[in-house]
Design a protein around this motif. Structure first.
Motif, PDB file in Angstrom:
ATOM      1  N   GLY A   1     -13.739  -6.304   4.569  1.00 28.97           N
ATOM      2  CA  GLY A   1     -15.166  -6.765   4.825  1.00 28.97           C
ATOM      3  C   GLY A   1     -16.005  -6.292   3.953  1.00 28.97           C
ATOM      4  O   GLY A   1     -16.060  -6.462   2.794  1.00 28.97           O
ATOM      5  N   SER A   2     -16.952  -5.340   4.103  1.00 36.10           N
ATOM      6  CA  SER A   2     -17.631  -4.830   3.493  1.00 36.10           C
ATOM      7  C   SER A   2     -17.255  -3.325   2.959  1.00 36.10           C
ATOM      8  O   SER A   2     -18.394  -2.749   2.327  1.00 36.10           O
ATOM      9  N   GLY A   3     -16.238  -2.971   2.967  1.00 31.79           N
ATOM     10  CA  GLY A   3     -15.500  -1.658   2.760  1.00 31.79           C
ATOM     11  C   GLY A   3     -15.596  -1.554   1.449  1.00 31.79           C
ATOM     12  O   GLY A   3     -15.704  -2.657   0.578  1.00 31.79           O
ATOM     13  N   ARG A   4     -15.480  -0.197   0.720  1.00 33.76           N
ATOM     14  CA  ARG A   4     -15.519  -0.179  -0.706  1.00 33.76           C
ATOM     15  C   ARG A   4     -13.664   0.240  -0.972  1.00 33.76           C
ATOM     16  O   ARG A   4     -13.131   0.440   0.067  1.00 33.76           O
ATOM     17  N   ILE A   5     -13.546   0.401  -2.337  1.00 36.88           N
ATOM     18  CA  ILE A   5     -12.358   0.620  -2.817  1.00 36.88           C
ATOM     19  C   ILE A   5     -12.331   1.765  -3.681  1.00 36.88           C
ATOM     20  O   ILE A   5     -13.283   1.687  -4.586  1.00 36.88           O
ATOM     21  N   PHE A   6     -11.469   2.756  -3.404  1.00 34.94           N
ATOM     22  CA  PHE A   6     -11.537   4.141  -4.201  1.00 34.94           C
ATOM     23  C   PHE A   6     -10.391   4.591  -4.978  1.00 34.94           C
ATOM     24  O   PHE A   6      -9.288   4.003  -4.418  1.00 34.94           O
ATOM     25  N   LEU A   7     -10.379   4.440  -6.084  1.00 38.41           N
ATOM     26  CA  LEU A   7      -9.207   4.868  -6.972  1.00 38.41           C
ATOM     27  C   LEU A   7      -9.242   6.159  -7.429  1.00 38.41           C
ATOM     28  O   LEU A   7      -9.900   7.008  -7.921  1.00 38.41           O
ATOM     29  N   ALA A   8      -8.033   6.873  -7.029  1.00 36.80           N
ATOM     30  CA  ALA A   8      -7.930   8.356  -7.025  1.00 36.80           C
ATOM     31  C   ALA A   8      -7.406   8.665  -8.575  1.00 36.80           C
ATOM     32  O   ALA A   8      -6.678   7.793  -9.164  1.00 36.80           O
ATOM     33  N   THR A   9      -8.105   9.493  -9.423  1.00 39.89           N
ATOM     34  CA  THR A   9      -7.735   9.699 -10.657  1.00 39.89           C
ATOM     35  C   THR A   9      -6.918  10.898 -10.879  1.00 39.89           C
ATOM     36  O   THR A   9      -6.135  10.696 -12.045  1.00 39.89           O
ATOM     37  N   ALA A  10      -6.435  11.389 -10.121  1.00 38.67           N
ATOM     38  CA  ALA A  10      -5.489  12.621 -10.081  1.00 38.67           C
ATOM     39  C   ALA A  10      -4.123  12.046  -9.527  1.00 38.67           C
ATOM     40  O   ALA A  10      -4.236  11.312  -8.525  1.00 38.67           O
ATOM     41  N   PRO A  11      -3.107  12.253  -9.994  1.00 40.86           N
ATOM     42  CA  PRO A  11      -1.742  11.603  -9.480  1.00 40.86           C
ATOM     43  C   PRO A  11      -1.470  12.179  -8.103  1.00 40.86           C
ATOM     44  O   PRO A  11      -1.895  13.392  -7.913  1.00 40.86           O
ATOM     45  N   VAL A  12      -0.945  11.455  -7.399  1.00 41.93           N
ATOM     46  CA  VAL A  12      -0.476  11.934  -6.175  1.00 41.93           C
ATOM     47  C   VAL A  12       1.069  12.147  -5.973  1.00 41.93           C
ATOM     48  O   VAL A  12       1.718  11.062  -6.588  1.00 41.93           O
ATOM     49  N   ASP A  13       1.551  12.842  -5.240  1.00 40.20           N
ATOM     50  CA  ASP A  13       3.021  13.126  -4.872  1.00 40.20           C
ATOM     51  C   ASP A  13       3.341  11.566  -4.203  1.00 40.20           C
ATOM     52  O   ASP A  13       2.891  11.413  -2.889  1.00 40.20           O
ATOM     53  N   MET A  14       4.231  10.668  -4.727  1.00 41.96           N
ATOM     54  CA  MET A  14       4.212   9.331  -4.017  1.00 41.96           C
ATOM     55  C   MET A  14       5.250   9.464  -2.978  1.00 41.96           C
ATOM     56  O   MET A  14       5.554   8.423  -2.184  1.00 41.96           O
ATOM     57  N   ARG A  15       5.752  10.544  -2.683  1.00 41.29           N
ATOM     58  CA  ARG A  15       6.537  10.895  -1.471  1.00 41.29           C
ATOM     59  C   ARG A  15       5.751  11.111  -0.221  1.00 41.29           C
ATOM     60  O   ARG A  15       6.181  10.836   0.988  1.00 41.29           O
ATOM     61  N   ARG A  16       4.434  11.239  -0.336  1.00 40.23           N
ATOM     62  CA  ARG A  16       3.539  11.213   0.742  1.00 40.23           C
ATOM     63  C   ARG A  16       3.472  10.115   1.750  1.00 40.23           C
ATOM     64  O   ARG A  16       3.525   8.867   1.081  1.00 40.23           O
ATOM     65  N   GLY A  17       3.570  10.161   2.887  1.00 41.48           N
ATOM     66  CA  GLY A  17       3.294   8.855   3.864  1.00 41.48           C
ATOM     67  C   GLY A  17       1.753   8.893   4.088  1.00 41.48           C
ATOM     68  O   GLY A  17       0.983   9.379   3.465  1.00 41.48           O
ATOM     69  N   HIS A  18       1.544   8.070   5.155  1.00 44.29           N
ATOM     70  CA  HIS A  18       0.160   7.902   5.491  1.00 44.29           C
ATOM     71  C   HIS A  18      -0.591   9.237   5.813  1.00 44.29           C
ATOM     72  O   HIS A  18      -1.674   9.371   5.775  1.00 44.29           O
ATOM     73  N   ASP A  19       0.182   9.940   6.659  1.00 46.79           N
ATOM     74  CA  ASP A  19      -0.517  11.318   7.142  1.00 46.79           C
ATOM     75  C   ASP A  19      -1.190  12.016   5.951  1.00 46.79           C
ATOM     76  O   ASP A  19      -2.002  12.637   5.914  1.00 46.79           O
ATOM     77  N   GLY A  20      -0.138  12.297   4.947  1.00 50.52           N
ATOM     78  CA  GLY A  20      -0.335  13.032   3.937  1.00 50.52           C
ATOM     79  C   GLY A  20      -1.237  12.477   2.991  1.00 50.52           C
ATOM     80  O   GLY A  20      -2.182  13.396   2.469  1.00 50.52           O
ATOM     81  N   LEU A  21      -1.391  11.114   2.782  1.00 51.55           N
ATOM     82  CA  LEU A  21      -2.470  10.382   1.999  1.00 51.55           C
ATOM     83  C   LEU A  21      -4.055  10.683   2.888  1.00 51.55           C
ATOM     84  O   LEU A  21      -4.930  10.895   2.138  1.00 51.55           O
TER      85      LEU A  21
END
Length: 65
Positions: A5-25
């Motif tokens: 809808g009218s939400g925004r999109i944020f791009l993380a600039t620092a790398p994240v551990d891709m093993r994280r699930g939704h709780d970790g993110l």
């Protein structure tokens, strides 16, 4: 289908551990962005090598990853 809808999109600039699930993110969103992940925004995370992305968003039924 996830609608922002009218939400925004944020791009993380620092790398994240891709093993994280939704709780970790969600924890990353709250601690590093100080944002509320339940507002309907999308959060884009990349791994160290930047060859994969994870996108986290809230929909009526729960988180979509």
């Amino acid at each position: 289908m996830l609608s922002i809808g009218s939400g925004r999109i944020f791009l993380a600039t620092a790398p994240v551990d891709m093993r994280r699930g939704h709780d970790g993110l969600v924890a990353v969103v709250r601690s590093e962005r100080g944002a509320d992940p339940y507002e309907g925004d999308l959060f884009v995370f990349g791994g160290r090598t930047r060859d994969r992305l994870k996108i986290l968003g809230w929909d009526r039924g729960g988180f979509v990853l």
